[in-house]
Design a protein around this motif. Structure first.
Motif, PDB file in Angstrom:
ATOM      1  N   SER A   1      76.380 -39.851  33.651  1.00 34.21           N
ATOM      2  CA  SER A   1      74.977 -39.599  33.976  1.00 34.21           C
ATOM      3  C   SER A   1      74.510 -40.688  34.936  1.00 34.21           C
ATOM      4  CB  SER A   1      74.135 -39.600  32.703  1.00 34.21           C
ATOM      5  OG  SER A   1      74.121 -40.889  32.156  1.00 34.21           O
ATOM      6  N   LEU A   2      73.482 -40.343  35.709  1.00 33.52           N
ATOM      7  CA  LEU A   2      73.065 -41.236  36.787  1.00 33.52           C
ATOM      8  C   LEU A   2      72.503 -42.565  36.296  1.00 33.52           C
ATOM      9  CD1 LEU A   2      71.486 -38.746  39.339  1.00 33.52           C
ATOM     10  CD2 LEU A   2      73.648 -39.989  39.540  1.00 33.52           C
ATOM     11  N   ASN A   3      72.114 -42.628  35.024  1.00 35.47           N
ATOM     12  CA  ASN A   3      71.539 -43.895  34.542  1.00 35.47           C
ATOM     13  C   ASN A   3      72.553 -44.805  33.851  1.00 35.47           C
ATOM     14  OD1 ASN A   3      71.920 -42.498  32.231  1.00 35.47           O
ATOM     15  ND2 ASN A   3      69.765 -42.488  31.581  1.00 35.47           N
ATOM     16  N   THR A   4      73.853 -44.444  33.909  1.00 36.00           N
ATOM     17  CA  THR A   4      74.855 -45.298  33.280  1.00 36.00           C
ATOM     18  C   THR A   4      75.066 -46.575  34.111  1.00 36.00           C
ATOM     19  OG1 THR A   4      75.992 -43.254  32.701  1.00 36.00           O
ATOM     20  CG2 THR A   4      77.205 -45.303  32.336  1.00 36.00           C
ATOM     21  N   PRO A   5      74.939 -47.739  33.467  1.00 38.84           N
ATOM     22  CA  PRO A   5      75.171 -48.982  34.222  1.00 38.84           C
ATOM     23  C   PRO A   5      76.638 -49.088  34.668  1.00 38.84           C
ATOM     24  CG  PRO A   5      74.129 -49.425  32.096  1.00 38.84           C
ATOM     25  CD  PRO A   5      74.547 -47.997  32.084  1.00 38.84           C
ATOM     26  N   LEU A   6      76.843 -49.539  35.860  1.00 32.70           N
ATOM     27  CA  LEU A   6      78.206 -49.720  36.380  1.00 32.70           C
ATOM     28  C   LEU A   6      78.793 -51.021  35.848  1.00 32.70           C
ATOM     29  CD1 LEU A   6      77.533 -48.718  40.087  1.00 32.70           C
ATOM     30  CD2 LEU A   6      78.665 -47.341  38.316  1.00 32.70           C
ATOM     31  N   GLU A   7      80.129 -51.075  35.874  1.00 35.38           N
ATOM     32  CA  GLU A   7      80.787 -52.312  35.465  1.00 35.38           C
ATOM     33  C   GLU A   7      81.647 -52.834  36.597  1.00 35.38           C
ATOM     34  OE1 GLU A   7      82.289 -52.685  31.661  1.00 35.38           O
ATOM     35  OE2 GLU A   7      80.960 -51.150  30.824  1.00 35.38           O
ATOM     36  N   ASN A   8      82.008 -54.109  36.481  1.00 34.29           N
ATOM     37  CA  ASN A   8      82.849 -54.722  37.489  1.00 34.29           C
ATOM     38  C   ASN A   8      84.073 -53.884  37.790  1.00 34.29           C
ATOM     39  OD1 ASN A   8      82.719 -56.906  39.132  1.00 34.29           O
ATOM     40  ND2 ASN A   8      82.742 -58.358  37.425  1.00 34.29           N
ATOM     41  N   ALA A   9      84.406 -53.741  39.073  1.00 33.51           N
ATOM     42  CA  ALA A   9      85.623 -53.078  39.531  1.00 33.51           C
ATOM     43  C   ALA A   9      85.612 -51.563  39.325  1.00 33.51           C
ATOM     44  CB  ALA A   9      86.860 -53.700  38.889  1.00 33.51           C
ATOM     45  N   ASP A  10      84.459 -50.975  38.955  1.00 36.04           N
ATOM     46  CA  ASP A  10      84.380 -49.516  38.862  1.00 36.04           C
ATOM     47  C   ASP A  10      84.586 -48.905  40.236  1.00 36.04           C
ATOM     48  OD1 ASP A  10      83.957 -49.236  36.188  1.00 36.04           O
ATOM     49  OD2 ASP A  10      81.771 -49.002  36.312  1.00 36.04           O
ATOM     50  N   LEU A  11      85.219 -47.740  40.237  1.00 32.42           N
ATOM     51  CA  LEU A  11      85.317 -46.991  41.481  1.00 32.42           C
ATOM     52  C   LEU A  11      84.275 -45.876  41.408  1.00 32.42           C
ATOM     53  CD1 LEU A  11      88.440 -46.100  43.368  1.00 32.42           C
ATOM     54  CD2 LEU A  11      86.789 -44.292  42.981  1.00 32.42           C
ATOM     55  N   VAL A  12      83.341 -45.869  42.321  1.00 25.74           N
ATOM     56  CA  VAL A  12      82.197 -44.966  42.211  1.00 25.74           C
ATOM     57  C   VAL A  12      82.220 -43.927  43.316  1.00 25.74           C
ATOM     58  CG1 VAL A  12      79.700 -44.849  41.879  1.00 25.74           C
ATOM     59  CG2 VAL A  12      80.909 -46.996  41.450  1.00 25.74           C
ATOM     60  N   GLU A  13      82.135 -42.663  42.891  1.00 22.13           N
ATOM     61  CA  GLU A  13      82.120 -41.579  43.865  1.00 22.13           C
ATOM     62  C   GLU A  13      80.829 -40.802  43.672  1.00 22.13           C
ATOM     63  OE1 GLU A  13      84.784 -37.609  44.682  1.00 22.13           O
ATOM     64  OE2 GLU A  13      85.576 -39.181  43.380  1.00 22.13           O
ATOM     65  N   ILE A  14      80.069 -40.642  44.748  1.00 23.22           N
ATOM     66  CA  ILE A  14      78.783 -39.951  44.641  1.00 23.22           C
ATOM     67  C   ILE A  14      78.961 -38.476  45.000  1.00 23.22           C
ATOM     68  CG2 ILE A  14      76.446 -39.801  45.631  1.00 23.22           C
ATOM     69  CD1 ILE A  14      76.932 -42.242  43.797  1.00 23.22           C
ATOM     70  N   ILE A  15      78.422 -37.600  44.142  1.00 21.74           N
ATOM     71  CA  ILE A  15      78.474 -36.168  44.438  1.00 21.74           C
ATOM     72  C   ILE A  15      77.142 -35.799  45.077  1.00 21.74           C
ATOM     73  CG2 ILE A  15      78.758 -33.860  43.443  1.00 21.74           C
ATOM     74  CD1 ILE A  15      80.047 -35.431  40.996  1.00 21.74           C
TER      75      ILE A  15
END
Ligand code: MN
Length: 493
Positions: A444-458
């Motif tokens: 979900s869009l409100n999940t906090p990211l963590e170090n070294a996450d790979l993030v892909e935006i749809i």
């Protein structure tokens, strides 16, 4: 203090800039010496030892004669009868601007309503900094000598200077990739800001250092042999973790020193990138690595430009320790950061191309992205309240590093979400975002990211306006500002 100091300084400059014209350094030395004549430091020593130490710190950073001359002159306008016009007449406009910049930064102090004034001061600091990074190099060199001599300063003032150093100047040095300076500033300030905590860290670490040091010496001998057999020429050193950085880590580890694996570490320096990976292979052949703790900051440099391979292994006697592997060039950047990239002929920091890297970011590209961003924030945010929030939320909160699918590194504050990431990449990407995958999984869009996450935006072609309730989800000032400005544009249509 004698002519010998000047001679030593000049010959030191010649080691890294053999062709430099150092006459301006000589002139500044004599000018500052006579301007400060008769003045004393709180230690009772002649005042001139301070500009001299500042100039030495700048030489340590391998800076150019202009910056070093300005280092000598940095206090004459503030503390003597010399005016900035005189400096300009004697030394030219460039040096006058640097001295003026440092003088202005020097007027910035933490007083009264702390947070309010603190943030306003930061704003001023960044305004000066965006004009010329060399002002910051001089200010940091000046501050280093001031914290080295803190014990002579009256107690009340002492704590304020130490605190300001921990809160502003050390993070600034870190963001500019100046690891060596950052470590020194923190360790010198630490005992004055948190005296009890300092005593505690010193006590718990001292015993451990002894024991770990002995084991590390043994590991170092074994590793040197191993590398010799593999025909790799390398230097292997032991490095001790800085006390303040150990303190910060202990706070994250429930104050358990057993959980800190890099209290002491081995550092391997080699000539080429290929050798870095060879060394890593040789180490893993000998000692098993701990899962998840192999970090490749060579192919993915930290946003401040730091590059190295890190691995944590079960060494001799099953003792866990960290090894850092880098080239001499990377080592120079890790210690001196932005200063290592200062090209005095172009009067700006340059991004060097490293053949070992894909793409065009170069060794230190990302850190200058940050300086550029700072300057553009200032242009866009006329409202100083908004600017303060940007700083508070984006600059000083703990940072995390995340990756785009292309492998670009983005530097975000802790607590940032995929939406913050999307807006950080590009307003358009943020506005058309309908979902996000983190490490391949939908979140979900409100999940906090963590170090070294790979993030892909749809994204969706059908959506070009952000949603109002996103303002509640994002944490970065940058995303908030971009959302508000898109919303405003749509409302006006
Ligand atoms: Mn000074």
């Amino acid at each position: 203090m004698s002519e010998l100091d000047l001679e030593n300084l000049i010959s030191e400059i010649k080691t890294y800039q053999p062709l430099a014209d150092t006459s301006v350094v000589e002139k500044a030395y004599h000018f500052a010496k006579s301007a400060h004549a008769g003045q004393k430091r709180l230690s009772g020593e002649p005042y001139f030892i301070h500009p001299l130490a500042t100039a030495r710190n700048l030489v340590e950073l391998k800076l150019d004669p202009t910056t070093i001359a300005a280092g000598f002159l940095h206090d004459v306008v503030e503390d003597t009868y010399t005016t900035i016009e005189q400096i300009q007449k004697e030394f030219g406009k460039e040096i006058a601007l640097l001295v003026e910049g440092v003088t202005n930064v020097g007027k910035i102090k933490l007083r009264g309503n702390r947070e309010e004034i603190f943030l306003e001061n930061l704003r001023k600091l960044f305004l000066v900094m965006a004009k010329d990074l060399r002002v910051v190099f001089i200010k940091l060199s000046d501050r280093l000598h001031n914290v080295e001599t803190l014990k002579y300063v009256p107690e009340q003032k002492r704590k304020r200077i130490a605190q300001e150093t921990l809160e502003i100047y050390a993070p600034l040095a870190e963001r500019l990739g100046m690891g060596d300076l950052k470590g020194k500033l923190e360790d010198l300030s630490f005992p004055f800001v948190y005296p009890d905590e300092y005593k505690w860290v010193l006590e718990v670490s001292e015993k451990r250092y002894e024991e770990t040091d002995r084991q590390l010496k043994r590991a170092r001998g074994m590793l040197i042999n191993e590398l010799r057999e593999a025909n790799i020429s390398a230097e292997v050193h032991g490095r001790k973790k800085h006390l303040y950085s150990l303190y910060r880590k202990l706070l994250l580890k429930d104050r358990q020193i057993d959980l800190v694996y890099d209290l002491v570490a081995l550092r391997v320096l080699v000539n080429t990138v290929a050798e870095c990976y060879e060394v890593l292979g040789a180490i893993h052949k000998k000692w098993k690595p701990l899962k998840g703790l192999i970090k490749d900051y060579i192919s993915q440099p930290k946003p401040n430009g730091y590059q190295s391979l890190h691995t944590t292994v079960f060494g001799p006697e099953g003792k866990i320790f960290e090894v850092q592997i880098r080239t001499y060039e990377m080592h120079n950047v890790a210690e001196h950061g932005a200063a290592a990239h200062w090209d005095y002929s172009q009067r700006k920091s340059v991004v060097k191309n490293d053949a070992a890297l894909d793409g065009d970011r170069g060794v230190n590209g990302a850190s200058f992205e940050w300086v550029k961003k700072l300057a553009s924030w200032q242009r866009m945010t006329r409202d100083s309240e908004e600017f303060k929030n940007l700083l508070k939320n984006d600059f000083f909160a703990g940072r995390i590093y995340v990756f785009s699918p292309k492998g670009d590194v983005y530097d975000l504050p802790k607590g940032a979400t995929s939406l913050d990431f999307a807006f950080c990449v590009h307003s358009g990407l943020g506005s058309s975002c309908v979902g996000a995958k983190v490490n391949g999984r939908l979140v979900s869009l409100n999940t906090p990211l963590e170090n070294a996450d790979l993030v892909e935006i749809i994204k969706s072609k059908n959506q070009s306006c952000p949603k109002r309730d996103w303002l509640e989800i994002v944490v970065t000032g940058e995303a908030k500002r971009k959302i508000r400005s898109s919303l405003k544009r749509f409302e006006n249509k």
